[in-house]
Design a protein around this motif. Structure first.
Motif, PDB file in Angstrom:
ATOM      1  N   GLY A  34      61.067 -48.873 104.383  1.00  0.00           N
ATOM      2  CA  GLY A  34      61.583 -49.704 105.464  1.00  0.00           C
ATOM      3  C   GLY A  34      62.916 -49.197 105.980  1.00  0.00           C
ATOM      4  N   PHE A  35      63.782 -48.756 105.071  1.00  0.00           N
ATOM      5  CA  PHE A  35      65.083 -48.207 105.461  1.00  0.00           C
ATOM      6  C   PHE A  35      64.899 -47.000 106.381  1.00  0.00           C
ATOM      7  CE2 PHE A  35      68.333 -44.980 104.621  1.00  0.00           C
ATOM      8  CZ  PHE A  35      69.500 -45.665 104.884  1.00  0.00           C
ATOM      9  N   LEU A  36      64.001 -46.105 105.999  1.00  0.00           N
ATOM     10  CA  LEU A  36      63.775 -44.900 106.799  1.00  0.00           C
ATOM     11  C   LEU A  36      63.094 -45.235 108.124  1.00  0.00           C
ATOM     12  CD1 LEU A  36      62.608 -42.562 103.910  1.00  0.00           C
ATOM     13  CD2 LEU A  36      64.732 -42.335 105.215  1.00  0.00           C
ATOM     14  N   ALA A  37      62.189 -46.203 108.109  1.00  0.00           N
ATOM     15  CA  ALA A  37      61.505 -46.588 109.346  1.00  0.00           C
ATOM     16  C   ALA A  37      62.478 -47.141 110.370  1.00  0.00           C
ATOM     17  CB  ALA A  37      60.422 -47.616 109.041  1.00  0.00           C
ATOM     18  N   ARG A  38      63.475 -47.887 109.910  1.00  0.00           N
ATOM     19  CA  ARG A  38      64.463 -48.447 110.843  1.00  0.00           C
ATOM     20  C   ARG A  38      65.302 -47.346 111.479  1.00  0.00           C
ATOM     21  NH1 ARG A  38      64.509 -52.271 106.674  1.00  0.00           N
ATOM     22  NH2 ARG A  38      66.356 -51.377 105.667  1.00  0.00           N
ATOM     23  N   ARG A  39      65.455 -46.222 110.834  1.00  0.00           N
ATOM     24  CA  ARG A  39      66.273 -45.136 111.363  1.00  0.00           C
ATOM     25  C   ARG A  39      65.458 -44.063 112.097  1.00  0.00           C
ATOM     26  NH1 ARG A  39      68.634 -47.940 107.950  1.00  0.00           N
ATOM     27  NH2 ARG A  39      70.909 -48.044 107.704  1.00  0.00           N
ATOM     28  N   LEU A  40      64.230 -43.881 111.691  1.00  0.00           N
ATOM     29  CA  LEU A  40      63.422 -42.807 112.271  1.00  0.00           C
ATOM     30  C   LEU A  40      62.333 -43.310 113.209  1.00  0.00           C
ATOM     31  CD1 LEU A  40      63.080 -40.597 109.068  1.00  0.00           C
ATOM     32  CD2 LEU A  40      64.587 -40.203 111.027  1.00  0.00           C
ATOM     33  N   GLY A  41      62.028 -44.601 113.150  1.00  0.00           N
ATOM     34  CA  GLY A  41      61.017 -45.153 114.032  1.00  0.00           C
ATOM     35  C   GLY A  41      59.606 -44.821 113.575  1.00  0.00           C
ATOM     36  N   SER A  42      58.638 -45.248 114.367  1.00  0.00           N
ATOM     37  CA  SER A  42      57.239 -45.000 114.052  1.00  0.00           C
ATOM     38  C   SER A  42      56.843 -43.601 114.503  1.00  0.00           C
ATOM     39  CB  SER A  42      56.346 -46.036 114.744  1.00  0.00           C
ATOM     40  OG  SER A  42      54.982 -45.777 114.478  1.00  0.00           O
ATOM     41  N   LEU A  43      56.318 -42.806 113.563  1.00  0.00           N
ATOM     42  CA  LEU A  43      55.888 -41.435 113.848  1.00  0.00           C
ATOM     43  C   LEU A  43      54.498 -41.257 113.237  1.00  0.00           C
ATOM     44  CD1 LEU A  43      59.244 -39.621 112.980  1.00  0.00           C
ATOM     45  CD2 LEU A  43      58.316 -39.985 115.270  1.00  0.00           C
ATOM     46  N   PRO A  44      53.482 -41.842 113.847  1.00  0.00           N
ATOM     47  CA  PRO A  44      52.147 -41.874 113.238  1.00  0.00           C
ATOM     48  C   PRO A  44      51.507 -40.496 113.146  1.00  0.00           C
ATOM     49  CG  PRO A  44      52.054 -42.693 115.487  1.00  0.00           C
ATOM     50  CD  PRO A  44      53.506 -42.526 115.159  1.00  0.00           C
TER      51      PRO A  44
END
Length: 365
Positions: A202-212
């Motif tokens: 979750g921490f990384l998702a908040r900084r890097l966004g969705s990259l499917p």
């Protein structure tokens, strides 16, 4: 000696500072403020470096009768540790932020500043030993922190003091209780200090966004799932893959390709790693002559295994494991120990894993 005691607010650093005072050193305590929002860095036993921790450290310093200061290193910690952590995951690697903090903050920024101010050494509560300038494992194997100190150089070790390495954690708490320190029963910090809720993905998702991208089975080449970002995975991971591979055999992450956003998974028989290539090593003493036999530890709590180390031809090393290893990811540090039973607790150095080969693949550069 004039000694700077790094005081996190926990029981280990409190007792380390007390032992330095007992040894007759001229001790000054310092607490490191590592976040611009320090109220958010502790949640029960998770995290560290909060305002609460600073108060705990100051209380111990007052009881010891030593000067106490707070140093604001938040900007440097963000750049050298937090931003590095995010960038490494974005590049498909698995970093160890505690090792990076020791390298860049506690034994670079802090030690350099301490020496510049006229101190002779920095004392910390790490569970590791210094014997004649050599870094060794703690006598308490369950608390040993020599792995995250393996990045230190001989010059840095010359300015370090680790008084807890010859005692167990139970003894540390007993000393704190005997002295009446309120931190005697304070829980140890767990996980990554700047992710106090423990949700790394979750921490990384908040900084890097969705990259499917796709999750691909190594054996068939078929897509068996999708993901929101390669940063949510690490090599060797088994749980949380969200794949439908068509049989009941567990799958492991075998590889991460951030450019194509591909996560490759496979069965246990494909997960073994016989060898790795590393970046340029750092040594805790003079660089040894290669090739050589050693023990290597590839994660903070992994068991050491025997290995053979040779020159990689590009400044790095080739490390061949005596037994295939799982969960060896680029970005991890391979910390090297002497191989024999008598001196096998001595840290020789470390190097970051750059590439790992499966048994069915060549080890490329």
């Amino acid at each position: 000696m004039r000694v700077l005691a790094a005081m996190s607010g926990g029981v280990d650093s409190a007792v380390a500072a007390a032992l330095a005072v007992d040894a007759g050193h001229d001790v000054t305590g310092v607490h490191l403020a590592l976040s611009p929002d320090r109220q958010m860095l502790r949640s029960g036993a998770r995290g560290c470096c909060s305002v609460e921790d600073a108060h705990d450290a100051r209380r111990v310093a007052d009881e010891l009768g030593i000067p106490f200061y707070v140093w604001d290193l938040a900007e440097r910690f963000t750049e050298d540790v937090v931003d590095d952590f995010v960038a490494e995951y974005a590049a498909g690697r698995t970093p160890n932020p505690c090792l990076r903090c020791n390298e860049k903050i506690k034994f670079s920024a802090v030690l350099d500043r301490a020496l510049g101010l006229g101190f002779d050494a920095v004392v910390t509560g790490h569970h590791a030993r210094l014997d004649g300038g050599e870094l060794r494992r703690s006598v308490d194997a369950g608390k040993d922190q020599s792995y995250v100190l393996g990045v230190l150089t001989a010059d840095q070790l010359a300015g370090a003091m680790f008084p807890l390495g010859s005692m167990t954690k139970d003894r540390v708490r007993a000393i704190a209780a005997e002295r009446g320190f309120a931190v005697a029963t304070k829980p140890d910090s767990h996980d990554i200090c700047f992710i106090p809720d423990g949700d790394t993905r979750g921490f990384l998702a908040r900084r890097l966004g969705s990259l499917p991208g796709p999750v691909v089975d190594a054996a068939t080449g078929r897509q068996v799932g999708e993901h929101d970002g390669t940063y949510g995975f690490t090599v060797g991971q088994r749980r949380g893959l969200g794949v439908a591979a068509g049989d009941q055999r567990p799958r492991y992450v075998l590889g991460i390709e951030p450019v194509t956003r591909t996560v490759t998974v496979g069965t246990a028989d494909l997960a073994g790693i016989p060898a790795v290539r590393t970046g340029v090593p750092t040594w805790t003493a003079a660089a040894p002559r290669l090739p050589l036999a050693a023990q290597v530890q590839v994660r903070a709590h992994a068991a050491p295994v025997h290995c053979r180390i040779s020159d990689g031809g590009d400044g790095g090393l080739v490390i061949e494991f005596a037994e295939q290893q799982r969960g060896v990811a680029p970005g991890q540090s391979a910390v090297l120990y002497e191989p024999d039973a008598v001196r096998g607790d001595r840290v020789m150095g470390q190097a970051a894993v750059r590439a790992a080969s499966r048994a069915d693949e060549p080890l490329t550069r």
